[in-house]
Motif scaffolding. Structure first.
Motif, PDB file in Angstrom:
ATOM      1  N   ARG A   1       0.864  -1.181   0.000  1.00  0.00           N
ATOM      2  CA  ARG A   1       0.000   0.000   0.000  1.00  0.00           C
ATOM      3  C   ARG A   1       0.894   1.221   0.000  1.00  0.00           C
ATOM      4  O   ARG A   1       2.021   1.177   0.490  1.00  0.00           O
ATOM      5  CB  ARG A   1      -0.890   0.026   1.245  1.00  0.00           C
ATOM      6  CG  ARG A   1      -1.958  -1.012   1.237  1.00  0.00           C
ATOM      7  CD  ARG A   1      -2.961  -0.758   2.367  1.00  0.00           C
ATOM      8  NE  ARG A   1      -4.023  -1.730   2.279  1.00  0.00           N
ATOM      9  CZ  ARG A   1      -4.241  -2.690   3.166  1.00  0.00           C
ATOM     10  NH1 ARG A   1      -3.480  -2.773   4.241  1.00  0.00           N
ATOM     11  NH2 ARG A   1      -5.217  -3.548   2.997  1.00  0.00           N
ATOM     12  N   GLY A   2       0.362   2.320  -0.520  1.00  0.00           N
ATOM     13  CA  GLY A   2       1.158   3.541  -0.521  1.00  0.00           C
ATOM     14  C   GLY A   2       0.412   4.686  -1.150  1.00  0.00           C
ATOM     15  O   GLY A   2      -0.780   4.596  -1.457  1.00  0.00           O
ATOM     16  N   ASP A   3       1.132   5.769  -1.327  1.00  0.00           N
ATOM     17  CA  ASP A   3       0.583   6.979  -1.919  1.00  0.00           C
ATOM     18  C   ASP A   3       0.992   7.032  -3.386  1.00  0.00           C
ATOM     19  O   ASP A   3       2.180   6.929  -3.708  1.00  0.00           O
ATOM     20  CB  ASP A   3       1.112   8.210  -1.183  1.00  0.00           C
ATOM     21  CG  ASP A   3       0.751   8.179   0.302  1.00  0.00           C
ATOM     22  OD1 ASP A   3      -0.409   7.843   0.617  1.00  0.00           O
ATOM     23  OD2 ASP A   3       1.625   8.483   1.136  1.00  0.00           O
ATOM     24  N   ILE A   4      -0.002   7.187  -4.243  1.00  0.00           N
ATOM     25  CA  ILE A   4       0.255   7.232  -5.682  1.00  0.00           C
ATOM     26  C   ILE A   4       0.278   8.678  -6.150  1.00  0.00           C
ATOM     27  O   ILE A   4      -0.597   9.465  -5.794  1.00  0.00           O
ATOM     28  CB  ILE A   4      -0.824   6.446  -6.458  1.00  0.00           C
ATOM     29  CG1 ILE A   4      -0.629   4.958  -6.226  1.00  0.00           C
ATOM     30  CG2 ILE A   4      -0.794   6.769  -7.944  1.00  0.00           C
ATOM     31  CD1 ILE A   4      -1.565   4.088  -7.025  1.00  0.00           C
ATOM     32  N   GLU A   5       1.291   9.004  -6.938  1.00  0.00           N
ATOM     33  CA  GLU A   5       1.328  10.326  -7.560  1.00  0.00           C
ATOM     34  C   GLU A   5       0.236  10.369  -8.627  1.00  0.00           C
ATOM     35  O   GLU A   5       0.024   9.395  -9.352  1.00  0.00           O
ATOM     36  CB  GLU A   5       2.702  10.599  -8.159  1.00  0.00           C
ATOM     37  CG  GLU A   5       3.779  10.716  -7.096  1.00  0.00           C
ATOM     38  CD  GLU A   5       5.137  11.104  -7.652  1.00  0.00           C
ATOM     39  OE1 GLU A   5       5.241  11.433  -8.860  1.00  0.00           O
ATOM     40  OE2 GLU A   5       6.105  11.076  -6.867  1.00  0.00           O
ATOM     41  N   GLU A   6      -0.464  11.469  -8.713  1.00  0.00           N
ATOM     42  CA  GLU A   6      -1.621  11.582  -9.604  1.00  0.00           C
ATOM     43  C   GLU A   6      -1.246  11.489 -11.086  1.00  0.00           C
ATOM     44  O   GLU A   6      -1.986  10.934 -11.878  1.00  0.00           O
ATOM     45  CB  GLU A   6      -2.387  12.878  -9.340  1.00  0.00           C
ATOM     46  CG  GLU A   6      -3.130  12.879  -8.020  1.00  0.00           C
ATOM     47  CD  GLU A   6      -4.191  11.770  -7.922  1.00  0.00           C
ATOM     48  OE1 GLU A   6      -5.004  11.625  -8.849  1.00  0.00           O
ATOM     49  OE2 GLU A   6      -4.183  11.058  -6.901  1.00  0.00           O
ATOM     50  N   GLU A   7      -0.115  12.050 -11.465  1.00  0.00           N
ATOM     51  CA  GLU A   7       0.302  12.024 -12.872  1.00  0.00           C
ATOM     52  C   GLU A   7       0.899  10.667 -13.212  1.00  0.00           C
ATOM     53  O   GLU A   7       1.619  10.077 -12.407  1.00  0.00           O
ATOM     54  CB  GLU A   7       1.342  13.110 -13.146  1.00  0.00           C
ATOM     55  CG  GLU A   7       0.815  14.516 -13.002  1.00  0.00           C
ATOM     56  CD  GLU A   7      -0.236  14.857 -14.046  1.00  0.00           C
ATOM     57  OE1 GLU A   7      -0.082  14.475 -15.216  1.00  0.00           O
ATOM     58  OE2 GLU A   7      -1.223  15.512 -13.674  1.00  0.00           O
ATOM     59  N   THR A   8       0.631  10.190 -14.420  1.00  0.00           N
ATOM     60  CA  THR A   8       1.215   8.918 -14.855  1.00  0.00           C
ATOM     61  C   THR A   8       2.655   9.131 -15.312  1.00  0.00           C
ATOM     62  O   THR A   8       3.011  10.207 -15.786  1.00  0.00           O
ATOM     63  CB  THR A   8       0.425   8.296 -16.020  1.00  0.00           C
ATOM     64  OG1 THR A   8       0.506   9.155 -17.147  1.00  0.00           O
ATOM     65  CG2 THR A   8      -1.016   8.054 -15.656  1.00  0.00           C
ATOM     66  N   LEU A   9       3.453   8.088 -15.143  1.00  0.00           N
ATOM     67  CA  LEU A   9       4.806   8.089 -15.709  1.00  0.00           C
ATOM     68  C   LEU A   9       4.749   7.785 -17.192  1.00  0.00           C
ATOM     69  O   LEU A   9       5.631   8.125 -17.943  1.00  0.00           O
ATOM     70  CB  LEU A   9       5.654   7.003 -15.053  1.00  0.00           C
ATOM     71  CG  LEU A   9       6.442   7.335 -13.820  1.00  0.00           C
ATOM     72  CD1 LEU A   9       7.266   6.138 -13.380  1.00  0.00           C
ATOM     73  CD2 LEU A   9       7.334   8.533 -14.027  1.00  0.00           C
TER      74      LEU A   9
END
Length: 95
Positions: free
Chosen positions: A33-41
């Protein structure tokens, strides 16, 4: 099934965002589990073996999908997760 490395991926439900789907798939397939950055790579196109088998029976079936890649800052590694019996989690450096 091929024994190689895979990124968690899968479809998303109509009531969730692609980011929510990424969070869910990561728990299911990698047990983190974790925090996802909103922008895609980025994104990539992939064809699953199951979709290929469906396409053989019905050529109108689109056998490929698009996977979106996100950065996740992992905050928790689970000892047990839904696909633990199918997958082994490995950490690799990105260089």
């Amino acid at each position: 099934s091929g024994g190689g490395l895979v990124l968690p991926k899968g479809g998303w439900e109509t009531d969730e965002t692609v980011q929510d789907a990424a969070r869910r798939e990561t728990v299911e397939e990698a047990g983190v589990r974790g925090d996802i950055e909103e922008e895609t790579l980025g994104q990539f196109r992939y064809c699953s073996a199951k979709a290929g088998r469906l396409a053989e029976r019905n050529p109108a079936h689109a056998p490929c999908s698009v996977a979106y890649i996100f950065v996740m800052h992992v905050t928790e590694e689970l000892d047990k997760w839904p696909e633990l019996h199918k997958r082994t989690r490995h950490w690799l450096p990105i260089e």
